[in-house]
Design an enzyme around this catalytic site. Structure first.
Site, PDB file in Angstrom:
ATOM      1  N   GLU A  77      -0.541 -35.408 -12.200  1.00 31.75           N
ATOM      2  CA  GLU A  77      -1.872 -35.706 -11.671  1.00 31.75           C
ATOM      3  C   GLU A  77      -2.846 -34.579 -11.984  1.00 31.75           C
ATOM      4  O   GLU A  77      -2.450 -33.411 -12.088  1.00 31.75           O
ATOM      5  CB  GLU A  77      -1.789 -35.909 -10.150  1.00 31.75           C
ATOM      6  N   CYS A  90      -8.821 -29.553 -11.924  1.00 31.43           N
ATOM      7  CA  CYS A  90      -7.560 -28.966 -11.469  1.00 31.43           C
ATOM      8  C   CYS A  90      -6.446 -29.650 -12.250  1.00 31.43           C
ATOM      9  O   CYS A  90      -6.260 -30.859 -12.145  1.00 31.43           O
ATOM     10  CB  CYS A  90      -7.406 -29.200  -9.965  1.00 31.43           C
ATOM     11  N   CYS A  97       7.788 -29.441 -10.019  1.00 30.35           N
ATOM     12  CA  CYS A  97       7.767 -27.984  -9.898  1.00 30.35           C
ATOM     13  C   CYS A  97       9.135 -27.530  -9.408  1.00 30.35           C
ATOM     14  O   CYS A  97       9.744 -28.191  -8.566  1.00 30.35           O
ATOM     15  CB  CYS A  97       6.688 -27.546  -8.906  1.00 30.35           C
ATOM     16  N   CYS A 101       8.644 -24.606  -2.709  1.00 27.77           N
ATOM     17  CA  CYS A 101       7.953 -24.176  -1.485  1.00 27.77           C
ATOM     18  C   CYS A 101       7.980 -25.346  -0.481  1.00 27.77           C
ATOM     19  O   CYS A 101       7.576 -26.465  -0.813  1.00 27.77           O
ATOM     20  CB  CYS A 101       6.516 -23.770  -1.795  1.00 27.77           C
ATOM     21  N   CYS A 104       4.840 -27.731   0.299  1.00 25.62           N
ATOM     22  CA  CYS A 104       4.119 -28.323  -0.834  1.00 25.62           C
ATOM     23  C   CYS A 104       4.844 -29.571  -1.308  1.00 25.62           C
ATOM     24  O   CYS A 104       6.050 -29.546  -1.562  1.00 25.62           O
ATOM     25  CB  CYS A 104       4.038 -27.309  -1.967  1.00 25.62           C
ATOM     26  N   SER A 186      -3.026 -19.907 -11.380  1.00 28.51           N
ATOM     27  CA  SER A 186      -2.474 -19.653 -10.044  1.00 28.51           C
ATOM     28  C   SER A 186      -0.955 -19.582 -10.121  1.00 28.51           C
ATOM     29  O   SER A 186      -0.317 -20.405 -10.767  1.00 28.51           O
ATOM     30  CB  SER A 186      -2.903 -20.782  -9.097  1.00 28.51           C
ATOM     31  N   CYS A 328      -4.839 -29.525  -2.248  1.00 30.01           N
ATOM     32  CA  CYS A 328      -3.817 -28.512  -2.537  1.00 30.01           C
ATOM     33  C   CYS A 328      -2.489 -28.889  -1.902  1.00 30.01           C
ATOM     34  O   CYS A 328      -2.423 -29.156  -0.705  1.00 30.01           O
ATOM     35  CB  CYS A 328      -4.216 -27.155  -1.979  1.00 30.01           C
TER      36      CYS A 328
HETATM   37  N1  SAH Z   1       2.539 -23.096  -8.490  1.00 31.27           N
HETATM   38  C1  SAH Z   1       1.237 -22.462  -8.526  1.00 31.27           C
HETATM   39  C2  SAH Z   1       0.131 -23.453  -8.819  1.00 31.27           C
HETATM   40  C3  SAH Z   1      -0.128 -24.455  -7.712  1.00 31.27           C
HETATM   41  S1  SAH Z   1      -1.637 -24.026  -6.975  1.00 31.27           S
HETATM   42  C4  SAH Z   1       0.987 -21.717  -7.221  1.00 31.27           C
HETATM   43  O1  SAH Z   1       1.747 -21.911  -6.288  1.00 31.27           O
HETATM   44  O2  SAH Z   1       0.066 -20.923  -7.155  1.00 31.27           O
HETATM   45  C5  SAH Z   1      -1.586 -24.975  -5.519  1.00 31.27           C
HETATM   46  C6  SAH Z   1      -1.972 -24.120  -4.348  1.00 31.27           C
HETATM   47  O3  SAH Z   1      -1.933 -24.925  -3.166  1.00 31.27           O
HETATM   48  C7  SAH Z   1      -1.004 -22.978  -4.133  1.00 31.27           C
HETATM   49  O4  SAH Z   1      -1.690 -21.863  -3.653  1.00 31.27           O
HETATM   50  C8  SAH Z   1      -0.114 -23.573  -3.079  1.00 31.27           C
HETATM   51  O5  SAH Z   1       0.608 -22.587  -2.385  1.00 31.27           O
HETATM   52  C9  SAH Z   1      -1.104 -24.295  -2.211  1.00 31.27           C
HETATM   53  N2  SAH Z   1      -0.496 -25.311  -1.363  1.00 31.27           N
HETATM   54  C10 SAH Z   1       0.704 -25.921  -1.525  1.00 31.27           C
HETATM   55  N3  SAH Z   1       0.931 -26.810  -0.544  1.00 31.27           N
HETATM   56  C11 SAH Z   1      -0.148 -26.756   0.266  1.00 31.27           C
HETATM   57  C12 SAH Z   1      -0.514 -27.443   1.455  1.00 31.27           C
HETATM   58  N4  SAH Z   1       0.291 -28.364   1.990  1.00 31.27           N
HETATM   59  N5  SAH Z   1      -1.709 -27.147   2.018  1.00 31.27           N
HETATM   60  C13 SAH Z   1      -2.527 -26.233   1.459  1.00 31.27           C
HETATM   61  N6  SAH Z   1      -2.246 -25.548   0.344  1.00 31.27           N
HETATM   62  C14 SAH Z   1      -1.059 -25.805  -0.245  1.00 31.27           C
END
Ligand code: SAH
Length: 343
Positions: A77, A90, A97, A101, A104, A186, A328
């Site tokens: 996406e 974006c 991935c 985490c 996420c 990021s 995000c």
């Molecule tokens: N893998 C990279 C790129 C993804 S950026 C990274 O982690 O930086 C996506 C961003 O959204 C990251 O900062 C991630 O930690 C954040 N994110 C993930 N799940 C989220 C959520 N449920 N609410 C808000 N931010 C979230």
């Protein structure tokens, strides 16, 4: 390749101008090419890499999420966000991935595969195509900013991502002519890859998804922290800032009663104080199966206040696209449409 197809080599530049400069791979729109040459050239050199499976919009049409299908059926996406002064795309760097985490949605699904350079770039070319002549907020809607904040860990797909950054930022016809300063990569904090990126001497912005200032908590929120600790991640970020002169963005999703304590704000403030950094707080977005939720407004305000008291610049991200699962951490690329809010 163009010469091999029996055409003069300068047609390569013409094709590149159509693709990178005009966001089109459609032969019928290439009026500077001889009619008989258009179709064979476009078919051979600009094959369709991504097919738009579904588009969802919200925020009065200014946020649009596209679900793409690759040639081998992988789903990814991208999200386009229009603002008065810029258009931000974006993009995803991987299908899924591998960083796992727990807050996420992408991380929960696991890694399918890396995207290629062309699959990354095509999200911007195809996804931005409708915007070129679209006058919004009184200005044309060409993509001005690209953030590698979609699905995937960009630095785990280093070579393809770096090549994509070059295609995005080299001037037309070699690339799309987007300013390096308007590109953000990021990362969860892959320390060796951050060092490698610093050595490229690009002017792209580095964002580090920190989410906790202490190893005990970060080990659980960002599992790769068991390999590279907070201190090492931040040291590599400061090295990046020194090498590039660019302010590093520290991403921090505020999760109620998990990482939003006053003492953690103070600890984060003391780690970042005096550094070339700013904090981008992201109110946690809901994801399926997660028991966590966003911080209470009072806790968020106090978190901001304490960071500011340490002299650390803070912004709270205006989270776009929540109701289309486009915010995000919500990108999961399922072929099912999201359940409407108020389920
Ligand atoms: N893998 C990279 C790129 C993804 S950026 C990274 O982690 O930086 C996506 C961003 O959204 C990251 O900062 C991630 O930690 C954040 N994110 C993930 N799940 C989220 C959520 N449920 N609410 C808000 N931010 C979230």
């Amino acid at each position: 390749m163009v010469a091999g197809l029996g055409q003069p080599p300068f047609r390569a530049s013409q094709l590149s101008r159509h693709y990178f400069g005009r966001y089109t791979d459609r032969a019928e729109e290439m009026s500077d090419l001889p009619r008989a040459a258009r179709e064979p050239l476009a078919q051979a050199l600009l094959p369709r890499l991504l097919t738009a499976e579904r588009e969802l919009s919200c925020d009065g049409g200014t946020t649009r999420k596209t679900l793409w299908r690759t040639f081998d059926g992988a789903l990814v996406e991208s999200v386009l966000m229009r603002y008065p002064d810029r258009v931000t795309m974006c993009v995803s760097s991987q299908a899924g991935c591998g960083m796992a985490c727990p807050f996420c949605a992408t991380g929960q699904a696991g890694l399918t595969r890396n995207l290629t350079t062309a699959e990354i770039v095509d999200q911007i070319v195809q996804g931005g195509a409708g915007e070129v002549d679209n006058i919004v907020f009184g200005g044309p809607g060409r993509v001005s900013n690209v953030v590698f904040m979609g699905m995937g860990e960009p630095l785990a797909n280093y070579n393809a991502v770096l090549a994509a950054v070059r295609r995005l930022t080299d001037p037309v016809p070699e690339g799309m002519g987007i300013s390096q300063r308007s590109v953000t990569v990021s990362t969860v904090g892959l320390v060796p890859a951050i060092a490698r990126l610093a050595a490229e001497r690009l002017s792209v912005t580095l964002a580090v998804s920190l989410h906790a200032p202490d190893d005990e908590l970060r080990d659980t929120l960002v599992p790769v922290n068991r390999r590279w600790k907070v201190a090492e991640v931040l040291a590599s970020a400061w090295n990046y800032a020194a090498a590039t002169g660019r302010r590093v963005s520290i991403e921090y999703a505020l999760i109620r009663d998990i990482n939003d304590h006053a003492w953690r704000a103070d600890l984060l403030g003391s780690l970042l104080s005096g550094r070339l950094a700013h904090v981008n707080l992201i109110p946690l977005n809901p994801t399926p199966g997660s028991k966590w939720t966003a911080s209470r407004p009072a806790a968020q305000r106090e978190f901001v206040r304490r960071l500011e008291a340490h002299g650390v610049p803070v912004t709270v991200r205006d989270t776009r696209g929540r109701e289309i699962d486009g915010a995000c951490g919500q990108l999961a690329a399922s072929a099912r449409p999201p359940v409407p809010a108020g389920r």
